[in-house]
Design an enzyme around this catalytic site. Structure first.
Site, short mmCIF file in Angstrom:
data_model
loop_
_atom_site.label_atom_id
_atom_site.label_comp_id
_atom_site.label_asym_id
_atom_site.label_seq_id
_atom_site.Cartn_x
_atom_site.Cartn_y
_atom_site.Cartn_z
N ASP A 80 0.80 -1.23 0.00
CA ASP A 80 0.00 0.00 0.00
C ASP A 80 0.84 1.28 0.00
OD1 ASP A 80 0.71 -0.90 2.63
OD2 ASP A 80 -0.66 0.56 3.50
N GLU A 137 -0.60 -1.75 5.32
CA GLU A 137 0.40 -1.62 6.39
C GLU A 137 0.29 -0.26 7.06
OE1 GLU A 137 3.35 -0.82 8.90
OE2 GLU A 137 3.34 0.32 7.06
N GLU A 138 -0.07 0.75 6.26
CA GLU A 138 -0.07 2.14 6.75
C GLU A 138 -1.34 2.46 7.54
OE1 GLU A 138 2.50 3.92 6.62
OE2 GLU A 138 3.68 3.33 4.87
N ARG A 177 18.40 -5.95 14.42
CA ARG A 177 18.77 -6.17 15.81
C ARG A 177 17.79 -7.16 16.42
NH1 ARG A 177 16.49 -3.65 20.21
NH2 ARG A 177 18.49 -3.00 21.01
N HIS A 359 7.93 8.71 3.99
CA HIS A 359 6.72 9.53 4.15
C HIS A 359 6.96 10.99 3.74
CE1 HIS A 359 4.46 6.58 7.03
NE2 HIS A 359 5.31 5.95 6.24
#
Ligand code: NI
Length: 387
Positions: A80, A137-138, A177, A359
Site C-alpha cells: 500500500d 500496512e499504513e 537487531r 513519508h
C-alpha cells in the site's frame, strides 16, 4: 559474494514493475490493481499456488523447492501507498492525485516479486517458500488481517521475515537487531470540558486552554520522571484545538497525540500514567475530561535466534562491512509486528541510499537496491528451508 548474475539480469524488469506500482499508488485495503498485478505475475512465474483475497486483498504465492524438506519459510512485502501528494518531477511520478508510494512499498513488492521469479525458475532450494504480499500496512493492520485469516496455519509457515528500505543507509546494506526494532504506536484524544467566560473575567469560567497546556507539559513527565531512563517512551501531543475568538475563554478543548514504546511493560506504564495525569490535572481545576486511548500496532520484536540466522545470511551474502546487527530501534510503528507475534522471525532494514526520508513527498525507492533485495530474499529462502 557479489549479486548472482541471474538476479542482476532481473533488475530491468523489476525496475519496470516498481515504477508501474509507483505510478499507480493505492491506499490501505484498496490495493486491487496492485494485488491483481502481483497475482498475475506470480502465476506467470509458475508458482505452485497463488491465492488472492487473504486478509481482504492480500496475495500469497507458494513455491516448492526441488528437494523435499518439511521446512516452510514466509517472506513478506507490503503493497500500500500513502495519502500524500507527490512532489517530484520523476518520469514515473504518481498519476493519482493525493496518493503516493512515499514509503517504498512499491520497491518492497518488486523485490519480493523478483525473488519469486528467481526461486520459481531455479527451484534451487529445499522445502517451501511462501511469498506474502499484504495490504494496509499504513494504519489498517493488513498484516493482522492476513494472520487472522489463517495465513500461518493454512501454509504451515514456521518462520517469517519482513524487510523495509531505509533512507540514509548505504544502498543494499542490511541493518537489524534482536528484540524490539519498531515501536508500539498508540493514539489518544482528550476532550476537556471547562466553562466558557469572557476573557476579562476568568474567575467566572474554567479555562480548558490553561488546563490543556498543563496536561501537555505534565505528560512529558512520563518520559522524564516515570520511565526507567534506559527504556524508551515518547509522548507527542500533536493537535490542540480550542477557541473561536481572542476575547472568549472557550468551554472546551481537544488534545490529540501518540504514545510510542518498545516494551509491553512500558506500554502499560505509559497508559496508566497518561490517564492519571490527565484525570488528576482536570480534577485539580474542576474540569471534566473524556479520554479515548486506542492501542495501535504492538512493538515489532525480532526473535533472537532468527535474527542471528538472518544476520549470518546477510554477512555471507554481502560481507561483514555491509551488515549492522545492532541498529538502533525506530519509534515508528509497523504491522509486521503481528506476524512476529504469530511466528518467530526477523524484520530487517535494507539501505536506500541518500534519498528523501520515508513519508516525505520527495521520497523515491532506489531501484539500484532491487537486486540486493532480491538476493537477500533468495538467500533467506534457501538457508531457512534447508533440509
Ligand atoms: Ni513502510
Amino acid at each position: 559474494m557479489a549479486i548472482d548474475p541471474k538476479i542482476m539480469a532481473l533488475k530491468e524488469e523489476a525496475t519496470r514493475w516498481r515504477r508501474d506500482f509507483h505510478e499507480n499508488p493505492e491506499l490501505l485495503y484498496d490495493v486491487h490493481r496492485t494485488a491483481a498485478s502481483v497475482a498475475e505475475k506470480l502465476r506467470a512465474f509458475g508458482c505452485d499456488e497463488v491465492v488472492e483475497g487473504i486478509g481482504q486483498t492480500g496475495v500469497v504465492g507458494v513455491i516448492h523447492g526441488r528437494r523435499a524438506s518439511s521446512k516452510v519459510v514466509g517472506l513478506r512485502a507490503d503493497m500500500d501507498a500513502l495519502p500524500i501528494e507527490e512532489e517530484t518531477n520523476l518520469p514515473h511520478r504518481s498519476k493519482v492525485a493525493g496518493k503516493m508510494h512515499a514509503c517504498g512499498h512499491d520497491g518492497h513488492t518488486a523485490m519480493l516479486l523478483g525473488a519469486a521469479k528467481h526461486l520459481a525458475a531455479t527451484r534451487d532450494f529445499d522445502g517451501t517458500a511462501i511469498m506474502i504480499f499484504q495490504p494496509a500496512e499504513e494504519g489498517g493492520a493488513g498484516g493482522k488481517a492476513m494472520v487472522d485469516d489463517g495465513l500461518m496455519e493454512r501454509w504451515g509457515i514456521q518462520e517469517v521475515y519482513g524487510m523495509h528500505n531505509m533512507p540514509g543507509m548505504p544502498p543494499g546494506h542490511i541493518a537489524l537487531r534482536p528484540g524490539p526494532i519498531m515501536a508500539a504506536a498508540d493514539q489518544f484524544t482528550v476532550q476537556i470540558e471547562g466553562k466558557g467566560a469572557h476573557a476579562a473575567a476568568p474567575h467566572l469560567g474554567i479555562d480548558p486552554v490553561v488546563i490543556g497546556a498543563q496536561i501537555i507539559n505534565a505528560l512529558q513527565t512520563i518520559a522524564s520522571r516515570n520511565a526507567d531512563p534506559l527504556k524508551s517512551v515518547v509522548v507527542s501531543t500533536t493537535m490542540f484545538h480550542a477557541g473561536t475568538a481572542f476575547n472568549i475563554i472557550p468551554s472546551r478543548a481537544t488534545l490529540t497525540g501518540t504514545v510510542r514504546t518498545l516494551e509491553a511493560a512500558m506500554r502499560d506504564l505509559a497508559e496508566e500514567r497518561f490517564r492519571a495525569i490527565v484525570e488528576g490535572t482536570a480534577r485539580m481545576h474542576g474540569a471534566e475530561v473524556t479520554i479515548t486511548y486506542s492501542r495501535g500496532y504492538p512493538a515489532t520484536v525480532n526473535h533472537e535466534r532468527e535474527t542471528g540466522l538472518a544476520t549470518e545470511i546477510a554477512r555471507a551474502t554481502f560481507g561483514d562491512a555491509a551488515v549492522d546487527d545492532n541498529v538502533a530501534p525506530m519509534m515508528g510503528g509497523e504491522d509486521f509486528s503481528y506476524m512476529l507475534e504469530a511466528r518467530p522471525g526477523a524484520y530487517i532494514f535494507i539501505g536506500n541510499g541518500d534519498t528523501a526520508g520515508l513519508h516525505h513527498p520527495a521520497y523515491d525507492f532506489n531501484d539500484d537496491v532491487l537486486p540486493a533485495g532480491i538476493q537477500i530474499w533468495t538467500e533467506i529462502a534457501k538457508a531457512r528451508t534447508a533440509a
